[in-house]
Design a protein around this motif. Structure first.
Motif, PDB file in Angstrom:
ATOM      1  N   VAL A  48       0.592  -0.975  -0.285  1.00  0.00           N
ATOM      2  CA  VAL A  48       0.261   0.311   0.376  1.00  0.00           C
ATOM      3  C   VAL A  48       0.496   1.484   0.178  1.00  0.00           C
ATOM      4  O   VAL A  48       1.482   1.384   0.590  1.00  0.00           O
ATOM      5  CB  VAL A  48      -0.811   0.096   1.615  1.00  0.00           C
ATOM      6  CG1 VAL A  48      -2.040   1.137   1.336  1.00  0.00           C
ATOM      7  CG2 VAL A  48      -1.888  -0.925   0.946  1.00  0.00           C
ATOM      8  N   LEU A  49       0.447   1.708  -1.138  1.00  0.00           N
ATOM      9  CA  LEU A  49       1.253   3.011  -1.366  1.00  0.00           C
ATOM     10  C   LEU A  49       0.184   4.102  -0.665  1.00  0.00           C
ATOM     11  O   LEU A  49      -0.396   5.012  -0.858  1.00  0.00           O
ATOM     12  CB  LEU A  49       1.565   3.605  -2.637  1.00  0.00           C
ATOM     13  CG  LEU A  49       3.134   3.158  -2.419  1.00  0.00           C
ATOM     14  CD1 LEU A  49       4.257   4.042  -2.432  1.00  0.00           C
ATOM     15  CD2 LEU A  49       3.774   1.636  -2.555  1.00  0.00           C
ATOM     16  N   PHE A  50       0.932   4.903   0.454  1.00  0.00           N
ATOM     17  CA  PHE A  50       0.414   6.912   0.627  1.00  0.00           C
ATOM     18  C   PHE A  50       1.278   8.089  -0.469  1.00  0.00           C
ATOM     19  O   PHE A  50       2.582   8.246   0.325  1.00  0.00           O
ATOM     20  CB  PHE A  50       0.405   7.112   2.441  1.00  0.00           C
ATOM     21  CG  PHE A  50      -0.713   5.208   2.809  1.00  0.00           C
ATOM     22  CD1 PHE A  50      -1.497   6.604   3.724  1.00  0.00           C
ATOM     23  CD2 PHE A  50      -0.174   4.410   2.989  1.00  0.00           C
ATOM     24  CE1 PHE A  50      -2.254   5.180   3.996  1.00  0.00           C
ATOM     25  CE2 PHE A  50      -0.726   4.074   3.767  1.00  0.00           C
ATOM     26  CZ  PHE A  50      -2.645   4.272   4.514  1.00  0.00           C
ATOM     27  N   PHE A  72      -2.992   5.345   8.398  1.00  0.00           N
ATOM     28  CA  PHE A  72      -3.547   6.104   7.391  1.00  0.00           C
ATOM     29  C   PHE A  72      -3.186   7.055   8.855  1.00  0.00           C
ATOM     30  O   PHE A  72      -2.738   8.665   8.354  1.00  0.00           O
ATOM     31  CB  PHE A  72      -4.760   6.611   6.985  1.00  0.00           C
ATOM     32  CG  PHE A  72      -4.774   7.639   6.917  1.00  0.00           C
ATOM     33  CD1 PHE A  72      -4.443   8.180   5.627  1.00  0.00           C
ATOM     34  CD2 PHE A  72      -5.576   8.958   7.442  1.00  0.00           C
ATOM     35  CE1 PHE A  72      -4.535   9.523   5.483  1.00  0.00           C
ATOM     36  CE2 PHE A  72      -5.795  10.206   7.043  1.00  0.00           C
ATOM     37  CZ  PHE A  72      -5.738  10.577   5.952  1.00  0.00           C
ATOM     38  N   LEU A  73      -3.150   7.205  10.177  1.00  0.00           N
ATOM     39  CA  LEU A  73      -3.154   7.693  11.270  1.00  0.00           C
ATOM     40  C   LEU A  73      -1.286   8.275  11.261  1.00  0.00           C
ATOM     41  O   LEU A  73      -0.957   9.301  11.582  1.00  0.00           O
ATOM     42  CB  LEU A  73      -3.285   7.555  12.646  1.00  0.00           C
ATOM     43  CG  LEU A  73      -3.531   8.468  13.665  1.00  0.00           C
ATOM     44  CD1 LEU A  73      -3.519  10.227  13.054  1.00  0.00           C
ATOM     45  CD2 LEU A  73      -4.065   7.933  15.199  1.00  0.00           C
ATOM     46  N   GLN A  95     -13.497   4.655   6.632  1.00  0.00           N
ATOM     47  CA  GLN A  95     -13.908   3.621   7.496  1.00  0.00           C
ATOM     48  C   GLN A  95     -11.765   3.710   8.227  1.00  0.00           C
ATOM     49  O   GLN A  95     -11.351   4.010   9.412  1.00  0.00           O
ATOM     50  CB  GLN A  95     -12.981   1.918   8.266  1.00  0.00           C
ATOM     51  CG  GLN A  95     -14.901   1.549   7.536  1.00  0.00           C
ATOM     52  CD  GLN A  95     -15.540   2.218   8.636  1.00  0.00           C
ATOM     53  OE1 GLN A  95     -15.377   1.673   9.828  1.00  0.00           O
ATOM     54  NE2 GLN A  95     -16.924   2.425   8.059  1.00  0.00           N
ATOM     55  N   GLN A  96     -11.063   4.833   6.736  1.00  0.00           N
ATOM     56  CA  GLN A  96      -9.657   4.763   7.100  1.00  0.00           C
ATOM     57  C   GLN A  96      -9.615   6.855   7.514  1.00  0.00           C
ATOM     58  O   GLN A  96      -8.626   6.737   8.500  1.00  0.00           O
ATOM     59  CB  GLN A  96      -8.648   4.357   6.136  1.00  0.00           C
ATOM     60  CG  GLN A  96      -8.766   3.352   5.292  1.00  0.00           C
ATOM     61  CD  GLN A  96      -9.379   2.322   4.602  1.00  0.00           C
ATOM     62  OE1 GLN A  96     -10.620   3.108   4.343  1.00  0.00           O
ATOM     63  NE2 GLN A  96      -9.960   1.083   4.510  1.00  0.00           N
ATOM     64  N   HIS A  97     -10.776   7.372   6.969  1.00  0.00           N
ATOM     65  CA  HIS A  97     -10.332   8.381   7.522  1.00  0.00           C
ATOM     66  C   HIS A  97     -11.085   9.220   7.478  1.00  0.00           C
ATOM     67  O   HIS A  97     -11.230  10.504   8.239  1.00  0.00           O
ATOM     68  CB  HIS A  97      -9.323   9.620   6.283  1.00  0.00           C
ATOM     69  CG  HIS A  97      -8.787   9.143   4.786  1.00  0.00           C
ATOM     70  ND1 HIS A  97      -9.209   9.393   4.446  1.00  0.00           N
ATOM     71  CD2 HIS A  97      -8.046   8.279   4.791  1.00  0.00           C
ATOM     72  CE1 HIS A  97      -9.321   8.906   3.229  1.00  0.00           C
ATOM     73  NE2 HIS A  97      -8.023   7.899   2.590  1.00  0.00           N
ATOM     74  N   VAL A 103      -8.222   9.219  13.550  1.00  0.00           N
ATOM     75  CA  VAL A 103      -7.894  10.216  12.780  1.00  0.00           C
ATOM     76  C   VAL A 103      -8.620  11.873  12.894  1.00  0.00           C
ATOM     77  O   VAL A 103      -8.222  12.440  12.751  1.00  0.00           O
ATOM     78  CB  VAL A 103      -8.215   9.704  11.051  1.00  0.00           C
ATOM     79  CG1 VAL A 103      -8.323  10.914  10.377  1.00  0.00           C
ATOM     80  CG2 VAL A 103      -7.493   8.227  11.025  1.00  0.00           C
ATOM     81  N   LEU A 104     -10.280  11.767  12.976  1.00  0.00           N
ATOM     82  CA  LEU A 104     -11.252  12.674  13.437  1.00  0.00           C
ATOM     83  C   LEU A 104     -10.491  13.538  15.062  1.00  0.00           C
ATOM     84  O   LEU A 104     -10.303  14.614  14.483  1.00  0.00           O
ATOM     85  CB  LEU A 104     -12.220  11.780  13.710  1.00  0.00           C
ATOM     86  CG  LEU A 104     -12.850  11.840  11.928  1.00  0.00           C
ATOM     87  CD1 LEU A 104     -14.743  11.423  12.228  1.00  0.00           C
ATOM     88  CD2 LEU A 104     -13.192  13.024  11.165  1.00  0.00           C
ATOM     89  N   ARG A 105     -10.227  12.884  16.015  1.00  0.00           N
ATOM     90  CA  ARG A 105      -9.359  13.046  17.221  1.00  0.00           C
ATOM     91  C   ARG A 105      -8.296  14.194  16.517  1.00  0.00           C
ATOM     92  O   ARG A 105      -7.995  15.414  16.804  1.00  0.00           O
ATOM     93  CB  ARG A 105      -9.622  12.194  18.084  1.00  0.00           C
ATOM     94  CG  ARG A 105     -10.451  11.731  19.005  1.00  0.00           C
ATOM     95  CD  ARG A 105     -10.165  11.207  20.177  1.00  0.00           C
ATOM     96  NE  ARG A 105      -9.513   9.874  19.424  1.00  0.00           N
ATOM     97  CZ  ARG A 105     -10.092   9.073  19.428  1.00  0.00           C
ATOM     98  NH1 ARG A 105     -11.415   8.904  19.568  1.00  0.00           N
ATOM     99  NH2 ARG A 105      -9.610   7.755  19.519  1.00  0.00           N
ATOM    100  N   TYR A 106      -7.004  13.639  15.813  1.00  0.00           N
ATOM    101  CA  TYR A 106      -5.642  13.963  15.748  1.00  0.00           C
ATOM    102  C   TYR A 106      -6.758  15.431  14.223  1.00  0.00           C
ATOM    103  O   TYR A 106      -6.242  16.947  14.948  1.00  0.00           O
ATOM    104  CB  TYR A 106      -5.223  13.334  14.796  1.00  0.00           C
ATOM    105  CG  TYR A 106      -3.944  13.916  14.247  1.00  0.00           C
ATOM    106  CD1 TYR A 106      -2.829  13.768  14.999  1.00  0.00           C
ATOM    107  CD2 TYR A 106      -3.955  14.418  12.849  1.00  0.00           C
ATOM    108  CE1 TYR A 106      -1.418  13.640  14.815  1.00  0.00           C
ATOM    109  CE2 TYR A 106      -2.527  15.025  12.604  1.00  0.00           C
ATOM    110  CZ  TYR A 106      -1.559  15.010  14.171  1.00  0.00           C
ATOM    111  OH  TYR A 106      -0.021  15.068  13.844  1.00  0.00           O
ATOM    112  N   PHE A 107      -7.511  15.188  13.703  1.00  0.00           N
ATOM    113  CA  PHE A 107      -7.980  16.930  12.933  1.00  0.00           C
ATOM    114  C   PHE A 107      -8.235  17.356  13.773  1.00  0.00           C
ATOM    115  O   PHE A 107      -7.881  18.582  13.965  1.00  0.00           O
ATOM    116  CB  PHE A 107      -9.161  16.401  11.532  1.00  0.00           C
ATOM    117  CG  PHE A 107      -8.633  16.350  10.674  1.00  0.00           C
ATOM    118  CD1 PHE A 107      -7.195  16.435  10.010  1.00  0.00           C
ATOM    119  CD2 PHE A 107      -8.969  14.794   9.917  1.00  0.00           C
ATOM    120  CE1 PHE A 107      -6.454  15.620   8.885  1.00  0.00           C
ATOM    121  CE2 PHE A 107      -8.443  14.511   8.094  1.00  0.00           C
ATOM    122  CZ  PHE A 107      -7.223  14.933   8.040  1.00  0.00           C
TER     123      PHE A 107
END
Length: 178
Positions: A48-50, A72-73, A95-97, A103-107
């Motif tokens: 998997v490439l990000f 993703f995080l 599910q990933q972002h 992720v939502l908490r990080y944002f």
């Protein structure tokens, strides 16, 4: 916008793609009496490439074993270090972002300097990374054979460390705007 000041925001587009450990077959020119032979692995292994690219052309790529909210995080933290203040264009991978609480908490924690902008569902034309994935898969997978999955992953890693795509992100973000 080439020389951003510390307190200025930039635009960053991010996406992910799966690279399967196998050869892609495309049309090729051959002699009339020849038959092409393409080696394939038959493997279902994937990498998997990000990827992220900024309006200024800076790039950030990371390779993972799978795609979930944790990977993703982790990648999001790399983006945030490289682009401390940015508007982050991304798709709505649920599910990933888009619905991931982590992720939502990080944002939310970084809402002053990391602002997500979710692109419309099923709109790859707005994603500059979609073109990057197309170029990379053509370069890395079409009629290519790798003797092992490790060789495959190493080639991907080397490719994204050295390749500069130089695509104009504005052309994608402004698609269809007149």
């Amino acid at each position: 916008m080439d020389n951003l000041q510390e307190d200025e925001f930039t635009l960053v587009s991010t996406d992910e793609s799966f690279f399967f450990y196998d050869s892609l077959v495309r049309k090729v020119w051959i002699s009339k009496d020849e038959r092409p032979v393409v080696r394939i692995t038959g493997s279902h292994q994937e990498s998997v490439l990000f990827g992220a690219t900024s309006l200024e052309g800076k790039q950030l790529f990371r390779q993972y074993d799978w795609f979930d909210e944790n990977t993703f995080l982790d990648y999001l933290k790399h983006i945030h270090r490289k682009f401390p203040k940015c508007y982050l264009f991304l798709d709505k991978a649920k599910q990933q972002h888009y619905k991931s609480q982590k992720v939502l908490r990080y944002f939310d924690k970084h809402k002053q300097d990391l602002i997500p902008i979710y692109l419309p569902t099923a709109s790859p034309e707005f994603m500059v990374l979609e073109e990057i994935w197309h170029i990379a898969k053509n370069d890395l997978l079409v009629l290519q054979y790798y003797s092992s999955f490790t060789d495959f992953r190493n080639k991907i890693s080397s490719y994204f460390r050295t390749k500069r795509f130089r695509l104009n992100m504005k052309n994608y973000l402004l698609e269809g705007v007149s």
